[in-house]
Write a protein that holds these residues in place. Structure first.
Motif, PDB file in Angstrom:
ATOM      1  N   HIS A   1       0.826  -1.195   0.000  1.00 51.03           N
ATOM      2  CA  HIS A   1       0.000   0.000   0.000  1.00 51.03           C
ATOM      3  C   HIS A   1       0.869   1.257   0.000  1.00 51.03           C
ATOM      4  CE1 HIS A   1      -4.279   1.054   1.531  1.00 51.03           C
ATOM      5  NE2 HIS A   1      -4.058   1.417   0.292  1.00 51.03           N
ATOM      6  N   GLN A   2       1.845   1.237   0.902  1.00 52.27           N
ATOM      7  CA  GLN A   2       2.783   2.345   1.016  1.00 52.27           C
ATOM      8  C   GLN A   2       3.526   2.556  -0.303  1.00 52.27           C
ATOM      9  OE1 GLN A   2       4.284   4.117   4.373  1.00 52.27           O
ATOM     10  NE2 GLN A   2       4.014   5.299   2.518  1.00 52.27           N
ATOM     11  N   ALA A   3       3.964   1.458  -0.902  1.00 47.47           N
ATOM     12  CA  ALA A   3       4.716   1.552  -2.152  1.00 47.47           C
ATOM     13  C   ALA A   3       3.850   2.157  -3.251  1.00 47.47           C
ATOM     14  CB  ALA A   3       5.208   0.166  -2.556  1.00 47.47           C
ATOM     15  N   SER A   4       2.589   1.739  -3.351  1.00 48.19           N
ATOM     16  CA  SER A   4       1.741   2.282  -4.412  1.00 48.19           C
ATOM     17  C   SER A   4       1.536   3.782  -4.204  1.00 48.19           C
ATOM     18  CB  SER A   4       0.408   1.548  -4.456  1.00 48.19           C
ATOM     19  OG  SER A   4      -0.321   1.824  -3.282  1.00 48.19           O
ATOM     20  N   GLY A   5       1.391   4.187  -2.942  1.00 46.53           N
ATOM     21  CA  GLY A   5       1.239   5.605  -2.658  1.00 46.53           C
ATOM     22  C   GLY A   5       2.468   6.394  -3.074  1.00 46.53           C
ATOM     23  N   LEU A   6       3.651   5.838  -2.789  1.00 50.37           N
ATOM     24  CA  LEU A   6       4.890   6.533  -3.145  1.00 50.37           C
ATOM     25  C   LEU A   6       5.037   6.646  -4.652  1.00 50.37           C
ATOM     26  CD1 LEU A   6       7.340   5.067  -0.499  1.00 50.37           C
ATOM     27  CD2 LEU A   6       6.609   7.441  -0.712  1.00 50.37           C
ATOM     28  N   VAL A   7       4.632   5.576  -5.383  1.00 52.79           N
ATOM     29  CA  VAL A   7       4.714   5.620  -6.842  1.00 52.79           C
ATOM     30  C   VAL A   7       3.821   6.729  -7.378  1.00 52.79           C
ATOM     31  CG1 VAL A   7       4.115   4.366  -8.944  1.00 52.79           C
ATOM     32  CG2 VAL A   7       5.346   3.213  -7.123  1.00 52.79           C
ATOM     33  N   ALA A   8       2.601   6.796  -6.867  1.00 54.80           N
ATOM     34  CA  ALA A   8       1.666   7.821  -7.341  1.00 54.80           C
ATOM     35  C   ALA A   8       2.235   9.212  -7.076  1.00 54.80           C
ATOM     36  CB  ALA A   8       0.323   7.648  -6.640  1.00 54.80           C
TER      37      ALA A   8
END
Lengths: 127, 604
Positions: free
Chosen positions: A63-70
Motif C-alpha cells: 500500500h505504502q509503495a503504491s502511494g509513493l509511486v503515485a
C-alpha cells in the motif's frame, strides 16, 4: 463506525478521484486539464502517503509503495509543468501537456492499485 | 532499526498532515489573491511562486515580499498563514522531541544499535552476562588480552559504568534481562564467532537460566558459569557446563593449597594474575603449621569451606557465629567476633589463625583489628565483599584477603586465556613445593618478574603451516627448543618456555629443549609478547621456519649464494619475508647478542 477509518478511506479515494479528474479528457487538449486539479491531486496524494506510514504488515508495505509511486509520478508531472509552462502565461504546448498527462495517468494506475488494496483489505477483515 | 523508524514516523502522521494542509491552503490563497505589479497592473502569483514564498516564510527564513511588494489584501492573508505555519512547525518539532525522549524509543534505538554492532562482529568473541565487580574485572582482562566480547546486564548503571571505562576496543553493551533467550541471541549467542558464554551474575538463578539457554541453543559451546550455592553448581554440572566456578569452594582450595604448598600457591597466583602484575617475593611462609587451632567468624558458605580446609590441614576449629549454630565436632560460640570477650573465649591468644568471613566488610575488619591486638602473631584471612572497601583492606594488610569477584575473575581468565593453560594449572595444583619453586625460578630467570603471556598452538596445517612445511623438508628430528630460537639469529633464544605438550592422549609437562616434536602435537608456551610474535612468524613462514630449524639451503634460496654465517642469512631471510609477509618491526629493532656457537644464548 470508526472516524479514523473513514478519514483513511476518504483520503485514498479522493486521491484517486482527483487524479482521475485531471487525467480525464483528450491527452493534448489544454481545456481538459487544469493546473489546480493537478495541485489538488498532488496535495491529497501527499496526505495519503503520510496516512499510510508505519503499517508493518505485508499488505501495508505494498500500500505504502503504491502511494509513493503515485506521488513520484505526480511530482514528475508538476515539475514538467513548472519547466515547460510558457513564460508570461498562455496555453501549454501539445508535447508538454501530453507528457504531463501521461505521467499523471501513471499515477492514476498506482492510485487504482491503492484503492483495490484498500477494498481487498477491508473485505478480508472478519467481524 | 527499520521498525523503529517506521513506528516513530507513524507517530508523526498528524503533524505532517497538518503541515501539508497549511502549505496547500497558503499556496491556494496566495495564488488566488491578486497583487499589483510596479506598472500598476493586476498580477497573480504562480503556484510555484506561492509555494516558494510559503516555504521560506513558514521556516522563518523570511526573504521578504517577492517578486513585487504585496498589497494590503495579500499582507492580511500572509499574517494568517504565518501563524498557521508556526503552529504546524511547533507541533511537528514538539512531536519529534517527545519521540526522541521516549524511553521505549530510546531503548529500541540502543538495542537496534547493539544488534547491528553484534552482527557486524567478524572476530571471535565471548558473551559476558552480568557486569558486576566480577564481570567488570573479567571484561578488563579480556580487553587487555585483545579479545573481543559483548556484554549484557540488567542494571543500567553497570552498563553505563562499562561504557565510560577506558577500553581499547569498542564493545557492544546492552541493558536487558539476561535470562531471556532472545536477549542472549541478540548478544550473539547464535553467531559462529561466539567462542563461549560467561555467566557471571550475582544471582544463581540467572546464571542457571543462561546456562540452560546456551546448552539448548548452542550445544557444545563452552559455558563458564558462576554458582554460589552447591545445588545450582550441581545442576550446571549436569547440564554439561564447561566450567562451574563456585567462589567459596575455590577459596577453600586456595587456602588448602597455601597451607600444603606455599610455593605452588605463589606460582599459581603469579601465573593466573592479571597481565602486568609481578611475582611476589618468596618469603618464608607465614602460614601456620599444624597442630594448632583456628577461629572462624561467620559460618556461612565461606566459613564452611575454611573449616573444612583447616581440618584437612590438621587443625582444630572454633566457630563464632551470630546465629549461634551448633555444629557437631566444633566448638561453637555465639557472637559476631568483634568483641574481645568472644575472641578470648575462642582462645585468640593461642590461636594459629583467624578467618573474618561475615558478609559485612566493616565487621570483618573489626574482627581482624581486635584479633591482631590480642595476638599480634595470629595469621589473618579476611573476606572482602566489596571492591570499594579495598583501600581499608590494603591498609590493614591481612595475610590473605579473599575477594569473591577476584577469585571468579581469576578462574575465568585462566580458563579463557588459551586452551591448554587450564590443564597445565590443574597439573601444577597437584605438584609439590619444590617443583613449583624451581619452575617459578626458571621462569623468572627467563622472563623477568612480570606475569607471562601464554599461547598455545597445534602443529597442524591451519595453525602452523610454515613450520609443518619446514619440518617435512628438514632432515632429523625437530626439537622443542627449536621453537624458542630467534628468527633473526637462530642461536639466540627468545624469552619463552614450553610448559606442556599434548600428543594424542599423552601429556608431557615441561618438555625440555631436546624433546622431539611431531606433526599434530599441541604445545603451550609461556613468555613475553615479543617471543610470541617471533613464534608466529616461525609457524607461518616456511622459510623462516626452515632457517630456525637449521636447514641452510632453504633459507639461502632467497639471497645470494655463499657468504655469511647462519645469523646473517637469517636476518636477510627475515627481511625478505618481511616484505612478503607482515611487518615485524619489533623483532628487527631488538639488539641481539650474537654468540658464535650454535648453542642457545639468552637475550632479553
Amino acid at each position: 463506525m470508526n472516524l479514523e477509518k473513514v478519514v483513511y478511506a476518504f483520503v485514498i479515494l479522493l486521491a484517486a478521484t482527483l487524479n482521475f479528474g485531471f487525467v480525464y479528457g483528450g491527452i493534448d487538449d489544454a481545456a481538459h486539464h487544469h493546473v489546480w486539479q493537478l495541485f489538488a491531486a498532488t496535495t491529497v496524494n501527499m496526505i495519503a502517503v503520510v496516512l499510510k506510514f508505519g503499517d508493518r504488515t505485508h499488505i501495508g508495505a505494498v500500500h505504502q509503495a503504491s502511494g509513493l509511486v503515485a506521488l513520484l509520478q505526480l511530482a514528475g508531472a508538476a515539475l514538467v509543468w513548472f519547466f515547460l509552462a510558457p513564460a508570461g502565461g498562455g496555453p501549454m504546448s501539445d508535447v508538454a501537456l501530453s507528457s504531463i498527462v501521461s505521467l499523471a495517468a501513471g499515477a492514476l494506475l498506482a492510485n487504482i492499485v491503492s484503492v483495490v488494496i484498500m477494498i481487498v483489505d477491508t473485505t478480508i477483515q472478519r467481524r | 532499526m527499520q521498525s523503529v523508524f517506521l513506528l516513530s514516523i507513524r507517530r508523526l502522521r498528524a503533524p505532517l498532515i497538518l503541515i501539508i494542509l497549511v502549505f496547500a491552503f497558503s499556496t491556494v490563497g496566495l495564488t488566488l489573491i491578486p497583487g499589483i505589479d510596479p506598472a500598476g497592473r493586476p498580477w497573480h502569483m504562480t503556484i510555484f511562486e506561492a509555494v516558494y514564498f510559503v516555504a521560506y516564510t513558514a521556516t522563518t527564513i523570511g526573504f521578504g515580499e517577492i517578486p513585487y511588494p504585496f498589497t494590503d489584501q495579500q499582507r492580511l492573508f500572509v499574517t494568517v498563514i504565518i501563524y498557521l505555519s508556526v503552529i504546524g512547525w511547533a507541533y511537528l518539532l514538539g512531536s519529534i522531541l517527545s519521540i526522541a525522549q521516549d524511553k521505549a524509543f530510546q531503548h529500541a534505538m540502543v538495542s537496534a544499535r547493539f544488534r547491528r554492532s553484534v552482527s557486524g562482529l567478524r572476530e571471535p568473541f565471548y558473551l559476558v552476562c552480568g557486569l558486576g565487580e566480577t564481570g567488570l574485572t573479567v571484561v578488563r582482562v579480556l580487553d587487555h588480552l585483545g579479545t573481543r566480547f559483548t556484554a549484557i546486564d540488567r542494571d543500567e548503571h553497570r552498563v553505563q559504568a562499562l561504557e565510560i571505562e577506558a577500553l581499547s576496543l569498542d564493545a557492544p553493551v546492552l541493558t536487558a534481562d539476561v535470562r531471556s533467550p532472545e536477549t542472549l541471541s541478540s548478544a550473539g549467542l547464535l553467531k559462529p564467532e561466539c567462542m563461549g558464554v560467561l555467566a557471571l551474575c550475582n544471582d544463581d538463578e540467572a546464571n542457571l537460566a543462561i546456562a540452560i539457554s546456551a546448552c539448548l541453543l548452542r550445544p557444545n559451546l563452552p559455558v563458564i558459569s558462576r554458582a554460589n550455592s552447591p545445588q545450582v553448581a550441581a545442576s550446571m554440572a549436569a547440564l554439561g557446563t564447561y566450567r562451574v566456578i563456585s567462589p567459596s569452594h575455590e577459596f577453600g582450595e586456595h587456602l588448602e593449597l597455601a597451607m600444603r604448598a606455599p610455593d605452588t600457591h605463589r606460582l599459581l597466583g603469579w601465573l593466573t594474575s592479571t597481565p602486568g602484575s609481578y611475582l611476589p617475593p618468596s618469603l618464608p611462609p607465614r602460614i601456620p603449621v599444624a597442630p594448632g587451632h583456628w577461629i572462624v567468624c561467620g559460618y556461612g558458605r565461606y566459613g564452611t569451606q575454611v573449616v573444612a580446609a583447616v581440618q584437612r590441614g590438621g587443625f582444630n576449629a572454633t566457630i563464632i557465629d551470630p546465629a549461634g549454630l551448633q555444629v557437631a565436632g566444633l566448638r561453637c560460640i555465639r557472637g559476631t567476633g568483634t568483641g574481645a570477650a568472644e575472641l578470648r573465649e575462642a582462645g585468640v591468644e593461642t590461636a594459629s589463625g583467624i578467618f573474618g568471613g561475615t558478609d559485612d566488610d566493616t565487621a570483618n575488619l573489626a574482627i581482624a583489628i581486635a584479633a591482631r591486638r590480642l595476638n599480634p602473631n595470629i595469621f589473618i584471612i579476611l573476606r572482602q565483599n566489596l571492591q570499594s572497601s579495598s583501600v581499608l583492606f590494603t591498609k590493614f594488610g591481612a595475610d590473605m584477603t579473599m575477594v569473591t569477584s577476584q577469585i571468579i575473575a581469576t578462574e575465568c581468565i585462566a580458563v579463557l586465556r588459551t586452551p591448554l593453560l587450564a590443564a597445565f594449572l590443574d597439573l601444577t595444583r597437584r605438584k609439590d613445593d619444590l617443583w613449583a619453586y624451581s619452575l617459578a625460578e626458571s621462569l623468572r630467570d627467563l622472563l623477568g618478574d612480570e606475569a607471562p603471556s601464554f599461547w598455545s598452538f597445534a602443529i597442524e596445517a591451519g595453525e602452523a603451516p610454515g613450520l609443518l612445511d619446514a619440518m617435512a623438508r628438514v632432515a632429523g628430528p625437530v626439537r622443542a627448543g627449536d621453537l624458542s630460537r630467534s628468527a633473526q639469529a637462530r642461536q639466540d633464544r627468545v624469552p619463552c618456555m614450553a610448559l606442556l605438550l599434548v600428543r594424542g592422549t599423552q601429556t608431557v609437562e615441561l618438555p625440555d629443549d631436546d624433546f622431539p616434536l611431531e606433526a599434530g602435537d599441541r604445545l603451550l608456551f609461556a613468555g613475553r609478547r615479543s617471543a610470541e610474535d617471533n613464534q608466529v612468524l616461525v609457524r607461518r613462514n616456511a622459510n623462516v621456519a626452515a632457517y630456525v630449524l637449521g636447514e641452510r639451503r632453504a633459507a639461502e634460496g632467497w639471497v645470494a649464494e655463499g657468504g655469511g654465517d647462519g645469523g646473517e642469512v637469517g636476518v636477510e631471510a627475515v627481511m625478505v619475508s618481511r616484505q612478503l609477509f607482515r611487518p615485524v618491526d619489533r623483532l628487527l629493532s631488538g639488539v641481539h647478542d650474537r654468540a658464535g656457537s650454535d648453542g642457545l644464548t639468552r637475550s632479553r
